[in-house]
Design a protein around this motif. Sequence first.
Motif, PDB file in Angstrom:
ATOM      1  N   SER A 285      -2.135  12.848  -5.292  1.00  0.00           N
ATOM      2  CA  SER A 285      -1.072  12.203  -4.102  1.00  0.00           C
ATOM      3  C   SER A 285       0.392  12.129  -4.749  1.00  0.00           C
ATOM      4  N   GLY A 286       0.557  11.859  -5.789  1.00  0.00           N
ATOM      5  CA  GLY A 286       1.711  11.832  -6.580  1.00  0.00           C
ATOM      6  C   GLY A 286       2.407  10.279  -6.192  1.00  0.00           C
ATOM      7  N   GLN A 287       1.480   9.404  -5.770  1.00  0.00           N
ATOM      8  CA  GLN A 287       1.760   8.115  -5.415  1.00  0.00           C
ATOM      9  C   GLN A 287       1.474   7.209  -6.708  1.00  0.00           C
ATOM     10  N   TRP A 288       2.556   6.267  -6.895  1.00  0.00           N
ATOM     11  CA  TRP A 288       2.350   5.247  -8.008  1.00  0.00           C
ATOM     12  C   TRP A 288       1.941   4.048  -7.426  1.00  0.00           C
ATOM     13  N   PHE A 289       1.201   3.220  -8.083  1.00  0.00           N
ATOM     14  CA  PHE A 289       0.546   1.990  -7.804  1.00  0.00           C
ATOM     15  C   PHE A 289       1.678   0.761  -7.881  1.00  0.00           C
ATOM     16  N   ASN A 290       1.920   0.375  -6.682  1.00  0.00           N
ATOM     17  CA  ASN A 290       3.005  -0.451  -6.213  1.00  0.00           C
ATOM     18  C   ASN A 290       2.452  -1.997  -6.568  1.00  0.00           C
ATOM     19  N   GLY A 291       2.787  -2.307  -8.096  1.00  0.00           N
ATOM     20  CA  GLY A 291       2.344  -3.665  -8.434  1.00  0.00           C
ATOM     21  C   GLY A 291       1.822  -3.575 -10.046  1.00  0.00           C
ATOM     22  N   ILE A 292       1.060  -4.573 -10.257  1.00  0.00           N
ATOM     23  CA  ILE A 292       0.911  -4.682 -11.527  1.00  0.00           C
ATOM     24  C   ILE A 292      -0.537  -4.393 -12.064  1.00  0.00           C
ATOM     25  N   ILE A 293      -0.909  -3.685 -13.171  1.00  0.00           N
ATOM     26  CA  ILE A 293      -2.298  -3.733 -13.446  1.00  0.00           C
ATOM     27  C   ILE A 293      -2.480  -4.186 -14.704  1.00  0.00           C
ATOM     28  N   ASP A 294      -3.555  -4.794 -14.806  1.00  0.00           N
ATOM     29  CA  ASP A 294      -3.772  -5.509 -16.475  1.00  0.00           C
ATOM     30  C   ASP A 294      -5.491  -5.518 -16.498  1.00  0.00           C
TER      31      ASP A 294
ATOM     32  N   TYR B 206       0.782  -1.168  -0.102  1.00  0.00           N
ATOM     33  CA  TYR B 206      -0.096  -0.013  -0.206  1.00  0.00           C
ATOM     34  C   TYR B 206       0.929   1.220   0.005  1.00  0.00           C
ATOM     35  N   SER B 207       0.397   2.227  -0.568  1.00  0.00           N
ATOM     36  CA  SER B 207       1.023   3.521  -0.697  1.00  0.00           C
ATOM     37  C   SER B 207       0.960   4.274   0.267  1.00  0.00           C
ATOM     38  N   THR B 208       1.828   5.474   0.786  1.00  0.00           N
ATOM     39  CA  THR B 208       1.500   6.325   1.837  1.00  0.00           C
ATOM     40  C   THR B 208       0.298   7.262   1.637  1.00  0.00           C
ATOM     41  N   ASN B 209      -0.143   7.182   0.400  1.00  0.00           N
ATOM     42  CA  ASN B 209      -1.387   7.977   0.125  1.00  0.00           C
ATOM     43  C   ASN B 209      -2.134   7.195  -0.910  1.00  0.00           C
ATOM     44  N   GLU B 210      -3.162   7.805  -1.474  1.00  0.00           N
ATOM     45  CA  GLU B 210      -3.987   7.229  -2.510  1.00  0.00           C
ATOM     46  C   GLU B 210      -3.016   6.739  -3.626  1.00  0.00           C
TER      47      GLU B 210
END
Length: 170
Positions: free
Chosen positions: A128-137, A17-21
């Motif tokens: 938030s400037g947050q990137w999704f930490n994983g894979i999106i498909d 999970y990221s620190t923000n959305e």
Amino acid sequence: DGMTELTIEALVYLRAYSTNEAGIVQKWAGNGGGAGNSYIMGVNSDGFLTFTVSDGTVSAGISKARSTKVVPLNQWVSVKATWKKPGDMHLFINGAEDIALPSSVAGYNTQQIQNTGQEVRIGGAVPSGQWFNGIIDEVRISKIARATSAKLAFVSRRVRPQDYVLFTMN
């Protein structure tokens, strides 16, 4: 031309999970209010699926929903959010409806989602400037509120993240 219905679906493999959305899919200016905003589906820092739609104005027209269940880590998960005028919202995790909010609960009665000229972004959140930490498909964005409990069939195929070639997109 504004939309009066919307469905966003994706398969996600969330590593942390990221620190923000962190946005899964968004068309959002990131100004916090409403001007230039359309929609964003993401996962917040506590792991809950979030969905926000806006009519593109500064002062009103924002509807929000948050799941009651956490999006699990380190496994493929089907996530879906639907919105239908005047603001009814539904969130689904692995094909099961997690929450259904009538417009009176979801917030303002968003009448339509404006085409604000923002680009659709996958994997990042402008606010938030947050990137999704994983894979999106298998992302799907539809101008209709799709059937409620259908989940993307991909989840049951037991595909492993290491079976994919990952591309970085700017």
